[in-house]
Design an enzyme around this catalytic site. Structure first.
Site, PDB file in Angstrom:
ATOM      1  N   GLU A   1     -11.176   0.617  -4.108  1.00 43.06           N
ATOM      2  CA  GLU A   1     -10.488   1.045  -2.890  1.00 43.06           C
ATOM      3  C   GLU A   1      -9.259   1.866  -3.252  1.00 43.06           C
ATOM      4  OE1 GLU A   1      -9.523  -2.633  -0.979  1.00 43.06           O
ATOM      5  OE2 GLU A   1      -8.146  -3.268  -2.539  1.00 43.06           O
TER       6      GLU A   1
ATOM      7  N   ASP B   1       0.814  -1.217   0.000  1.00 39.00           N
ATOM      8  CA  ASP B   1       0.000   0.000   0.000  1.00 39.00           C
ATOM      9  C   ASP B   1       0.849   1.269   0.000  1.00 39.00           C
ATOM     10  OD1 ASP B   1      -2.070  -1.850   0.289  1.00 39.00           O
ATOM     11  OD2 ASP B   1      -2.129  -1.617   2.468  1.00 39.00           O
TER      12      ASP B   1
END
Length: 486
Positions: free
Chosen positions: A170, A13
Site C-alpha cells: 500500500e 500517513d
C-alpha cells in the site's frame, strides 16, 4: 532516549512536497472534520499547522454512517505546473477517490473532482516529462489520469507489489530520481510488521526491480522505541539532501506494549548508495505539540479543532455567548456516532487538560476519546459530576459527587508510566476530576489507559481530548492543554 516525532499525536500517513525553500505536509484525518490537516516548515523538524484541505461541508460530508477509523485515508500532496494537487480516498459509504487543487496550500482548496476510474485506496500522483499524470494505488495498480476531468486513460494495470508473501502492499509513491523511476511502498500491515520497500525501473510504468536490501525501513522484531514504521514519502531539500517522512508509534507499558497517541509523523535522513536509498536514524523534532489555551473569543475556531464527522454549524458555535464555546447536544453520549464533540489531538505521553463548563442548561463534559466504544469522560449536569467509562461492550459510571452551583472546571491528567510494576503494566494512568480556582485537582477516578489504545480498540486513529454536549446546551468558557514532561 526515545526519538520524538516531528508532528506528534494522531497524524498518520504523511505526504510531503517542497516548493522553493518551503515544505508542506498533509496527514490522514479519518472520521474527523475538517479533513486533512496541512503543515508548513522551512527545516523539516519544526512544523506549523496552516489549515485544513477539506474544511467545507460541500467538500466533505461524513455522515453518521461513516465508521470510526473510516472516512479520509492516505492523501498524497504534490506541486505541479504552479498548483498544489491533493488526491485522497474517502472510504465512507458513497465515497471514493477524489482530487482537489489550490494555488495556496493554506487554502481555499477546490471542490473535489470525483475519480470513478481510480480503484482502491492510497492514490498517488506523478508527472512524467511529457506531462502525463500517473496515478498509482495500493495493490499496486496504476493508470494514467486526466487531473482536470478526473477521467482515467486505459485500464489500470498491476505493477510490482512488494516482497512476495508480505501482506498489504500500500501507500505507493512514484518518483523520477536521476536515471530511474522509483516506486516506494509500505507493506507488512500497519502493525508491528510494518515496513517500507522500494523498486526502480526505466519508465513510470516499469518494469520494476526490487531493492536487494528491502525493506529499506522497518523496526519489526527490534527493541527500538518507535515501532510500526511505514507509509513513507521522500523529499529533496534545496541543498540536495534527501529525507523521508513516515509514520510510527511509541508503545508504552509492558507486554505487548500499547500506543495511545495513534500513528505519528517521524523524519529520517536518506543517503543514496549504488542507486538505492539508505534510511538513517530518526531525527527528533522540536516540541511541536505546544501548550494550548483557547478562550473562545473569536468568531471562528482555530484550525487545530476537530469535530466528529460533519456536524451542522449551529451545534458548535462561539457566537451565541460572548467568549464561550456553545455546544448543542445531538447524540446523548460519547457512544453515539452523532454526538456533539469538539476536540484536540493528544500530542504528549503525559499532559494536563482543563475545561470550564456551564451545564445549567444541559449536560456534558470533557472526554478522552478513541472511538464510540472506547472513551473516558468527566461529565457535569443535572446536579451531579461523574466519571463515565466505556470499554468495548461495558459502560459504567465509575464515580460521582454532587455538583455545586455555577460553572465547574473539569480536569483530566494523563501520566505515562516510566517504570514497570510487572509485564502487565499499562502505558499510562488517566485521572479524571475537577479543579478549583487555585488549580487544586480533586480526583474522582484513576483509570488504566491501555483500554484507550489501538492494541485494545483496534482501528487507525489516536486519542482526541475534547468537550461534548450530551443533553441540552453546554457553554465552555475556556479550554487548556498543557504538556507534562518527565
Amino acid at each position: 532516549m526515545t526519538p520524538t516525532p516531528v508532528i506528534p499525536g494522531f497524524h498518520p500517513d504523511p505526504s510531503i512536497c517542497r516548493v522553493g525553500d518551503d515544505y508542506y505536509l498533509v496527514c490522514s484525518s479519518f472520521e474527523y472534520f475538517p479533513g486533512i490537516p496541512v503543515f508548513h516548515s522551512r527545516n523539516l523538524w519544526q512544523w506549523t499547522r496552516i489549515g485544513n484541505v477539506l474544511d467545507r461541508p460541500s467538500q466533505l460530508d461524513l455522515t453518521p454512517r461513516t465508521a470510526s477509523s473510516g472516512g479520509i485515508y492516505a492523501p498524497t500532496l504534490r506541486h505541479h505546473d504552479g498548483r498544489f494537487h491533493l488526491i485522497v480516498t474517502d472510504v465512507s459509504p458513497g465515497g471514493g477517490n477524489l482530487l482537489v487543487t489550490a494555488t495556496d496550500p493554506a487554502g481555499p482548496w477546490s471542490e473535489p473532482v470525483p475519480l470513478p476510474g481510480v480503484p482502491g485506496i492510497d492514490p498517488d500522483l506523478a508527472w512524467d516529462e511529457d506531462g502525463t499524470c500517473w496515478c498509482t494505488v495500493a495493490g499496486v495498480e496504476q493508470a494514467r489520469l486526466d487531473v482536470k476531468t478526473g477521467k482515467t486513460v486505459g485500464t489500470p494495470r498491476t505493477l510490482w507489489s512488494g516482497t512476495p508473501g508480505a501482506k498489504a502492499p500500500e501507500a505507493p509513491h512514484l518518483y523520477r530520481i536521476g536515471d530511474y523511476w522509483y516506486l516506494l511502498i509500505a507493506e507488512g500491515g500497519t502493525e508491528r510488521g510494518h515496513g517500507i520497500s522500494i523498486a526502480r525501473g526505466p519508465r513510470p510504468d516499469g518494469p520494476f526491480e526490487p531493492c536487494p536490501d528491502n525493506p529499506v525501513l522497518s523496526h519489526r522484531s527490534t527493541d527500538h522505541p518507535v515501532q510500526n514504521t511505514g507509509h513513507g514519502d521522500l523529499v529533496q531539500g534545496p541543498d540536495g539532501s534527501w529525507w523521508m517522512v513516515f509514520l510510527g508509534v511509541r508503545p508504552g507499558g509492558g507486554t505487548p506494549g500499547w500506543h495511545v497517541l495513534g500513528r505519528e509523523t517521524f523524519l529520517a535522513p536518506v543517503e543514496w548508495v549504488d542507486g538505492w536509498p539508505v534510511v538513517g536514524e530518526i531525527v527528533s523534532g522540536t516540541d511541536a505539540g505546544e501548550p494550548v489555551r483557547d478562550d473562545f473569543d473569536t468568531a471562528t475556531l482555530h484550525t487545530r479543532w476537530i469535530s466528529l464527522r460533519t456536524p451542522p454549524a449551529k451545534h458548535i458555535t462561539t457566537e451565541e455567548r460572548a467568549s464561550h464555546l456553545t455546544l448543542h447536544a445531538r447524540g446523548d453520549s460519547l457512544d453515539a456516532a452523532d454526538v456533539t464533540f469538539l476536540g484536540h489531538r493528544q500530542q504528549h505521553l503525559s499532559c494536563r487538560v482543563r475545561a470550564e463548563a456551564d451545564t445549567s442548561q444541559g449536560r456534558g463534559g470533557l472526554a478522552v476519546r478513541l472511538d464510540e466504544h472506547h472513551h473516558y469522560e468527566i461529565e457535569a449536569g443535572e446536579g451531579e459530576v461523574r466519571v463515565l467509562a466505556r470499554i468495548g461492550p461495558l459502560r459504567s459510571e465509575v464515580a460521582a459527587r454532587p455538583l455545586p452551583p455555577g460553572p465547574v472546571v473539569l480536569a483530566v491528567d494523563i501520566t505515562a508510566h516510566t517504570t514497570l510494576d510487572d509485564a502487565r503494566t499499562g502505558p499510562d494512568l488517566v485521572r479524571l476530576g475537577t479543579a478549583s480556582a487555585d488549580g487544586t485537582f480533586t480526583e474522582l477516578a484513576a483509570l488504566d489507559g491501555r483500554y484507550l489504545s489501538t492494541e485494545v480498540a483496534g482501528g487507525f486513529t489516536g486519542r482526541v481530548l475534547g468537550m461534548y454536549a450530551a443533553a441540552g446546551r453546554v457553554d465552555f468558557d475556556r479550554f487548556s492543554y498543557e504538556p507534562v514532561h518527565p
